[in-house]
Design an enzyme around this catalytic site. Structure first.
Site, PDB file in Angstrom:
ATOM      1  N   THR A  64       0.812  -1.214   0.000  1.00  0.00           N
ATOM      2  CA  THR A  64       0.000   0.000   0.000  1.00  0.00           C
ATOM      3  C   THR A  64       0.848   1.267   0.000  1.00  0.00           C
ATOM      4  O   THR A  64       1.990   1.253   0.477  1.00  0.00           O
ATOM      5  CB  THR A  64      -0.908  -0.014   1.258  1.00  0.00           C
ATOM      6  OG1 THR A  64      -1.521   1.259   1.404  1.00  0.00           O
ATOM      7  CG2 THR A  64      -0.122  -0.296   2.528  1.00  0.00           C
ATOM      8  N   ASP A  65       0.249   2.370  -0.465  1.00  0.00           N
ATOM      9  CA  ASP A  65       0.936   3.672  -0.392  1.00  0.00           C
ATOM     10  C   ASP A  65       0.992   4.188   1.049  1.00  0.00           C
ATOM     11  O   ASP A  65       1.736   5.111   1.361  1.00  0.00           O
ATOM     12  CB  ASP A  65       0.253   4.700  -1.307  1.00  0.00           C
ATOM     13  CG  ASP A  65      -1.219   4.961  -0.982  1.00  0.00           C
ATOM     14  OD1 ASP A  65      -1.771   4.323  -0.056  1.00  0.00           O
ATOM     15  OD2 ASP A  65      -1.834   5.810  -1.675  1.00  0.00           O
ATOM     16  N   GLU A  66       0.194   3.575   1.949  1.00  0.00           N
ATOM     17  CA  GLU A  66       0.127   4.097   3.322  1.00  0.00           C
ATOM     18  C   GLU A  66       1.445   3.923   4.073  1.00  0.00           C
ATOM     19  O   GLU A  66       1.675   4.571   5.091  1.00  0.00           O
ATOM     20  CB  GLU A  66      -1.028   3.446   4.089  1.00  0.00           C
ATOM     21  CG  GLU A  66      -2.336   3.658   3.354  1.00  0.00           C
ATOM     22  CD  GLU A  66      -3.593   3.358   4.158  1.00  0.00           C
ATOM     23  OE1 GLU A  66      -3.547   3.372   5.394  1.00  0.00           O
ATOM     24  OE2 GLU A  66      -4.630   3.108   3.504  1.00  0.00           O
TER      25      GLU A  66
ATOM     26  N   TYR B  87      -1.976  -0.497  10.962  1.00  0.00           N
ATOM     27  CA  TYR B  87      -2.080  -1.170   9.651  1.00  0.00           C
ATOM     28  C   TYR B  87      -0.857  -0.868   8.788  1.00  0.00           C
ATOM     29  O   TYR B  87      -0.176  -1.778   8.301  1.00  0.00           O
ATOM     30  CB  TYR B  87      -3.371  -0.737   8.934  1.00  0.00           C
ATOM     31  CG  TYR B  87      -3.362  -1.063   7.452  1.00  0.00           C
ATOM     32  CD1 TYR B  87      -3.345  -2.376   6.997  1.00  0.00           C
ATOM     33  CD2 TYR B  87      -3.356  -0.037   6.491  1.00  0.00           C
ATOM     34  CE1 TYR B  87      -3.325  -2.681   5.633  1.00  0.00           C
ATOM     35  CE2 TYR B  87      -3.341  -0.329   5.128  1.00  0.00           C
ATOM     36  CZ  TYR B  87      -3.321  -1.655   4.708  1.00  0.00           C
ATOM     37  OH  TYR B  87      -3.291  -1.941   3.362  1.00  0.00           O
TER      38      TYR B  87
ATOM     39  N   LYS C 258       2.179  -3.296   7.340  1.00  0.00           N
ATOM     40  CA  LYS C 258       2.462  -3.487   5.904  1.00  0.00           C
ATOM     41  C   LYS C 258       3.911  -3.065   5.603  1.00  0.00           C
ATOM     42  O   LYS C 258       4.595  -3.708   4.805  1.00  0.00           O
ATOM     43  CB  LYS C 258       1.484  -2.671   5.046  1.00  0.00           C
ATOM     44  CG  LYS C 258       0.062  -3.194   5.037  1.00  0.00           C
ATOM     45  CD  LYS C 258      -0.105  -4.578   4.455  1.00  0.00           C
ATOM     46  CE  LYS C 258       0.099  -4.637   2.958  1.00  0.00           C
ATOM     47  NZ  LYS C 258      -0.237  -6.008   2.430  1.00  0.00           N
TER      48      LYS C 258
HETATM   49  P1  NAD Z   1      -9.479  -7.533   2.202  1.00  0.00           P
HETATM   50  O1  NAD Z   1      -9.438  -7.226   3.662  1.00  0.00           O
HETATM   51  O2  NAD Z   1     -10.710  -7.259   1.425  1.00  0.00           O
HETATM   52  O3  NAD Z   1      -9.133  -9.082   1.970  1.00  0.00           O
HETATM   53  C1  NAD Z   1      -8.112  -9.747   2.664  1.00  0.00           C
HETATM   54  C2  NAD Z   1      -8.257 -11.244   2.400  1.00  0.00           C
HETATM   55  O4  NAD Z   1      -7.199 -11.916   3.096  1.00  0.00           O
HETATM   56  C3  NAD Z   1      -9.574 -11.821   2.932  1.00  0.00           C
HETATM   57  O5  NAD Z   1     -10.148 -12.681   1.969  1.00  0.00           O
HETATM   58  C4  NAD Z   1      -9.158 -12.586   4.175  1.00  0.00           C
HETATM   59  O6  NAD Z   1      -9.984 -13.710   4.452  1.00  0.00           O
HETATM   60  C5  NAD Z   1      -7.741 -13.018   3.810  1.00  0.00           C
HETATM   61  N1  NAD Z   1      -6.903 -13.248   5.001  1.00  0.00           N
HETATM   62  C6  NAD Z   1      -6.777 -12.455   6.089  1.00  0.00           C
HETATM   63  N2  NAD Z   1      -5.937 -13.021   6.975  1.00  0.00           N
HETATM   64  C7  NAD Z   1      -5.502 -14.184   6.422  1.00  0.00           C
HETATM   65  C8  NAD Z   1      -4.601 -15.201   6.842  1.00  0.00           C
HETATM   66  N3  NAD Z   1      -3.995 -15.134   8.030  1.00  0.00           N
HETATM   67  N4  NAD Z   1      -4.367 -16.243   6.017  1.00  0.00           N
HETATM   68  C9  NAD Z   1      -5.001 -16.316   4.803  1.00  0.00           C
HETATM   69  N5  NAD Z   1      -5.877 -15.398   4.355  1.00  0.00           N
HETATM   70  C10 NAD Z   1      -6.112 -14.335   5.160  1.00  0.00           C
HETATM   71  O7  NAD Z   1      -8.223  -6.772   1.583  1.00  0.00           O
HETATM   72  P2  NAD Z   1      -8.080  -6.082   0.148  1.00  0.00           P
HETATM   73  O8  NAD Z   1      -8.646  -4.726   0.202  1.00  0.00           O
HETATM   74  O9  NAD Z   1      -8.508  -7.028  -0.884  1.00  0.00           O
HETATM   75  O10 NAD Z   1      -6.488  -5.919   0.090  1.00  0.00           O
HETATM   76  C11 NAD Z   1      -5.657  -6.925  -0.482  1.00  0.00           C
HETATM   77  C12 NAD Z   1      -4.210  -6.503  -0.325  1.00  0.00           C
HETATM   78  O11 NAD Z   1      -4.004  -5.241  -0.974  1.00  0.00           O
HETATM   79  C13 NAD Z   1      -3.762  -6.310   1.125  1.00  0.00           C
HETATM   80  O12 NAD Z   1      -2.465  -6.802   1.257  1.00  0.00           O
HETATM   81  C14 NAD Z   1      -3.807  -4.800   1.328  1.00  0.00           C
HETATM   82  O13 NAD Z   1      -2.870  -4.395   2.288  1.00  0.00           O
HETATM   83  C15 NAD Z   1      -3.428  -4.314  -0.061  1.00  0.00           C
HETATM   84  N6  NAD Z   1      -3.969  -2.974  -0.414  1.00  0.00           N
HETATM   85  C16 NAD Z   1      -5.316  -2.737  -0.374  1.00  0.00           C
HETATM   86  C17 NAD Z   1      -5.791  -1.476  -0.750  1.00  0.00           C
HETATM   87  C18 NAD Z   1      -7.276  -1.167  -0.792  1.00  0.00           C
HETATM   88  O14 NAD Z   1      -7.628  -0.030  -1.127  1.00  0.00           O
HETATM   89  N7  NAD Z   1      -8.157  -2.109  -0.489  1.00  0.00           N
HETATM   90  C19 NAD Z   1      -4.903  -0.466  -1.109  1.00  0.00           C
HETATM   91  C20 NAD Z   1      -3.538  -0.753  -1.101  1.00  0.00           C
HETATM   92  C21 NAD Z   1      -3.081  -2.018  -0.780  1.00  0.00           C
HETATM   93  P1  TYD Z   2     -10.842   3.838   4.065  1.00  0.00           P
HETATM   94  O1  TYD Z   2     -11.774   3.427   2.972  1.00  0.00           O
HETATM   95  O2  TYD Z   2     -10.990   3.210   5.416  1.00  0.00           O
HETATM   96  O3  TYD Z   2      -9.373   3.662   3.501  1.00  0.00           O
HETATM   97  P2  TYD Z   2      -7.940   4.190   4.130  1.00  0.00           P
HETATM   98  O4  TYD Z   2      -8.107   4.596   5.523  1.00  0.00           O
HETATM   99  O5  TYD Z   2      -7.106   2.960   3.982  1.00  0.00           O
HETATM  100  O6  TYD Z   2      -7.513   5.316   3.231  1.00  0.00           O
HETATM  101  O7  TYD Z   2     -10.998   5.398   4.253  1.00  0.00           O
HETATM  102  C1  TYD Z   2     -10.789   6.291   3.163  1.00  0.00           C
HETATM  103  C2  TYD Z   2     -10.903   7.689   3.715  1.00  0.00           C
HETATM  104  O8  TYD Z   2     -12.268   7.901   4.122  1.00  0.00           O
HETATM  105  C3  TYD Z   2     -10.049   7.906   4.966  1.00  0.00           C
HETATM  106  O9  TYD Z   2      -9.529   9.237   4.925  1.00  0.00           O
HETATM  107  C4  TYD Z   2     -11.037   7.759   6.109  1.00  0.00           C
HETATM  108  C5  TYD Z   2     -12.350   8.246   5.514  1.00  0.00           C
HETATM  109  N1  TYD Z   2     -13.572   7.615   6.059  1.00  0.00           N
HETATM  110  C6  TYD Z   2     -14.637   8.397   6.501  1.00  0.00           C
HETATM  111  O10 TYD Z   2     -14.584   9.650   6.450  1.00  0.00           O
HETATM  112  N2  TYD Z   2     -15.757   7.785   6.990  1.00  0.00           N
HETATM  113  C7  TYD Z   2     -15.864   6.421   7.080  1.00  0.00           C
HETATM  114  O11 TYD Z   2     -16.898   5.911   7.583  1.00  0.00           O
HETATM  115  C8  TYD Z   2     -14.782   5.616   6.595  1.00  0.00           C
HETATM  116  C9  TYD Z   2     -14.842   4.117   6.652  1.00  0.00           C
HETATM  117  C10 TYD Z   2     -13.645   6.260   6.090  1.00  0.00           C
END
Ligand code: NAD
Ligand code: TYD
Length: 355
Positions: A132-134, A158, A162
Site C-alpha cells: 500500500t501507499d500508506e 495497519y 504493511k
Molecule cells: P481484504 O481485507 O478485502 O481481503 C483480505 C483477504 O485476506 C480476505 O479474503 C481474508 O480472508 C484473507 N486473510 C486475512 N488473513 C488471512 C490469513 N492469516 N491467512 C489467509 N488469508 C487471510 O483486503 P483487500 O482490500 O482485498 O487488500 C488486499 C491486499 O491489498 C492487502 O495486502 C492490502 O494491504 C493491499 N492494499 C489494499 C488497498 C485497498 O484499497 N483495499 C490499497 C492498497 C493495498
Molecule cells: P478507508 O476506505 O478506510 O481507507 P484508508 O483509511 O485505507 O484510506 O478510508 C478512506 C478515507 O475515508 C479515509 O480518509 C477515512 C475516511 N472515512 C470516513 O470519512 N468515513 C468512514 O466511515 C470511513 C470508513 C472512512
C-alpha cells in the site's frame, strides 16, 4: 499455475476473476476466510476447474509447504492481509499476526520451495507482494506525490504492519535471492468491496437511509484506483517487472473524502432517486480517526515508463460503474452485511459522536 493468497477478499477476488478471464492459467486460492473473505464474490468461477480454493491460514507453515508441493505454482501473488485502518486502531494484534508473521511464514515456505526447484523453474519463479501507499505516511498539501524512493513513515498499526512486511520481502530478495516484486498502490474501489471502507459504506448506508459518516472535516485526500486497473498493473509487473524492484500503482485521482461522498450521492440521486430528497441530506460529520493521515498521492510514472502501464478508468467512469454494480448486486450486499459486519458497526460507530 499461480498461487494467490487472500483471493476471497476485495482485490484478491477481482484479481482471480480477472486472471481466469484473461489468461489460460489456473489459480490456487489460499484464504483463511476472515470477516473480509467472501466466497460469494467467486460464485461465477465456482465450477471452473481452473480455480482451486484452499481454506487456510498463511501463518500455518505445514499447510503452506503442502500447498506448494501439491500444486507447484510458478508464481505467488500475496494479497492476504488485515487491511482496514480503523480495525487496526481498535485491535492491532491480528495485523501483526497476519501481515508480519504471515508474510514471514509465507516467505520462508517459498524460500524452501524455490530453493529446491530445478534451475529453469527457479529462474522463472516470482513472489509478488501486494502493498500500500500508506507505508509512506502522510503528505502535506504542496508535497510531490509518493515515488518508490519516498521515505517509509507509516503512521497507523495497519501501515506499520504493511511496512514491516515490505521490509521482509526486500530482505528475502537481498539476502537469499528470492525473486520478489512489490507493488504499492493507492486506495482501490470497485465491485466486491466490503462495506466497511469509505465508498461501499457510503453507497450501502445511503440506500438504507442511514447517516453517511464523514471523519473530521472530510478534507483528507486519497488517490483512487479502480480495482480492475490495479489487477492489470499486477499482471504487467508479474510478467515483466524487474526483480527486487518496487512499483507504485495509482489512478491519478486525488480527491478529498467529502467530494467522494457528494459524487456517490449525486450518482445515486440520478440512478435511484429517493422520494425523501437528495442522499446528501444524510451526510454527518463525526469524530475524526486518531492519527488520520491527511493526504496520499501516488506518482505512478515508473510503471508507465518501464512497463507502459496506465489506468484505463478515470474516476468518473470507475465510480459510475461501481455505483451501478452495488445497485445491481443487492443480494451480495445483504449477505455481506450479516454477522461480524454488524458487530463491527456497533463497536466502531456506536459511540462515535457527531461533531
Ligand atoms: P481484504 O481485507 O478485502 O481481503 C483480505 C483477504 O485476506 C480476505 O479474503 C481474508 O480472508 C484473507 N486473510 C486475512 N488473513 C488471512 C490469513 N492469516 N491467512 C489467509 N488469508 C487471510 O483486503 P483487500 O482490500 O482485498 O487488500 C488486499 C491486499 O491489498 C492487502 O495486502 C492490502 O494491504 C493491499 N492494499 C489494499 C488497498 C485497498 O484499497 N483495499 C490499497 C492498497 C493495498
Ligand atoms: P478507508 O476506505 O478506510 O481507507 P484508508 O483509511 O485505507 O484510506 O478510508 C478512506 C478515507 O475515508 C479515509 O480518509 C477515512 C475516511 N472515512 C470516513 O470519512 N468515513 C468512514 O466511515 C470511513 C470508513 C472512512
Amino acid at each position: 499455475m499461480i498461487l494467490v493468497t487472500g483471493g476471497a477478499g476485495f482485490i484478491g477476488a477481482n484479481f482471480v476473476l480477472d486472471w481466469l478471464a484473461s489468461t489460460s492459467e489456473s489459480v490456487v486460492n489460499l484464504d483463511a476466510l476472515t470477516y473480509a473473505g467472501n466466497l460469494e464474490s467467486l460464485k461465477s468461477v465456482s465450477k471452473d476447474p481452473r480455480h482451486v480454493f484452499v481454506h487456510g491460514d498463511i501463518c500455518d507453515r505445514s499447510l503452506l509447504d503442502r500447498v506448494l508441493s501439491d500444486y507447484q505454482p510458478r508464481a505467488i501473488v500475496h494479497f492476504a492481509a488485515e487491511s482496514h485502518v480503523d480495525r487496526s486502531i481498535h485491535g492491532p494484534a491480528s495485523f501483526i499476526r497476519t501481515n508480519v508473521e504471515g508474510t514471514f511464514t509465507l516467505l520462508e515456505a517459498c524460500r524452501a520451495y524455490w530453493s529446491a526447484l530445478p534451475p529453469n523453474k527457479k529462474e522463472a519463479f516470482r513472489f509478488h507482494h501486494v502493498s500500500t501507499d500508506e507505508v509512506y505516511g502522510s503528505l502535506g498539501p504542496q508535497d510531490a506525490p509518493f515515488t518508490e524512493t519516498h521515505l517509509y513513515e507509516p503512521n497507523s498499526p495497519y501501515s506499520a504492519s504493511k511496512a514491516a512486511s515490505d521490509h521482509l520481502v526486500r530482505a528475502w530478495h537481498h539476502t537469499y535471492g528470492l525473486p520478489v516484486l512489490t507493488t504499492n498502490c493507492s486506495n482501490n474501489y470497485g465491485p466486491y468491496h466490503f462495506p466497511e471502507k469509505l465508498i461501499p459504506l457510503m453507497i450501502v448506508n445511503a440506500l438504507a437511509g442511514k447517516p453517511l459518516p464523514v471523519y473530521g472535516d472530510g478534507q483528507q485526500i486519497r488517490d483512487w484506483l479502480y480495482v480492475k486497473d490495479h489487477c492489470s498493473a499486477i499482471r504487467e509487473v508479474l510478467a515483466r517487472g524487474q526483480l527486487g524492484e518496487t512499483y507504485n500503482v495509482g489512478g491519478w485521482n486525488e480527491k478529498p473524502n467529502i467530494e467522494i461522498v457528494h459524487t456517490v450521492c449525486a450518482l445515486l440521486d440520478e440512478m435511484k432517486p429517493d422520494p425523501a430528497g437528495s442522499y446528501a441530506r444524510l451526510i454527518t460529520y463525526v469524530t475524526d480517526r486518531p492519527g488520520h493521515d491527511r493526504r496520499y498521492a501516488i506518482d505512478a510514472r515508473k510503471l508507465e515508463r518501464e512497463l507502459s502501464w496506465k489506468p484505463a478508468e478515470t474516476f468518473e467512469t470507475g465510480i459510475r460503474k461501481t455505483v451501478r454494480w452495488y445497485l445491481d448486486n443487492t443480494e451480495w450486499v445483504a449477505n455481506v452485511q450479516s454477522g461480524n459486519y454488524r458487530e463491527w458497526v456497533n463497536t466502531h460507530y456506536g459511540d462515535r459522536g457527531a461533531s
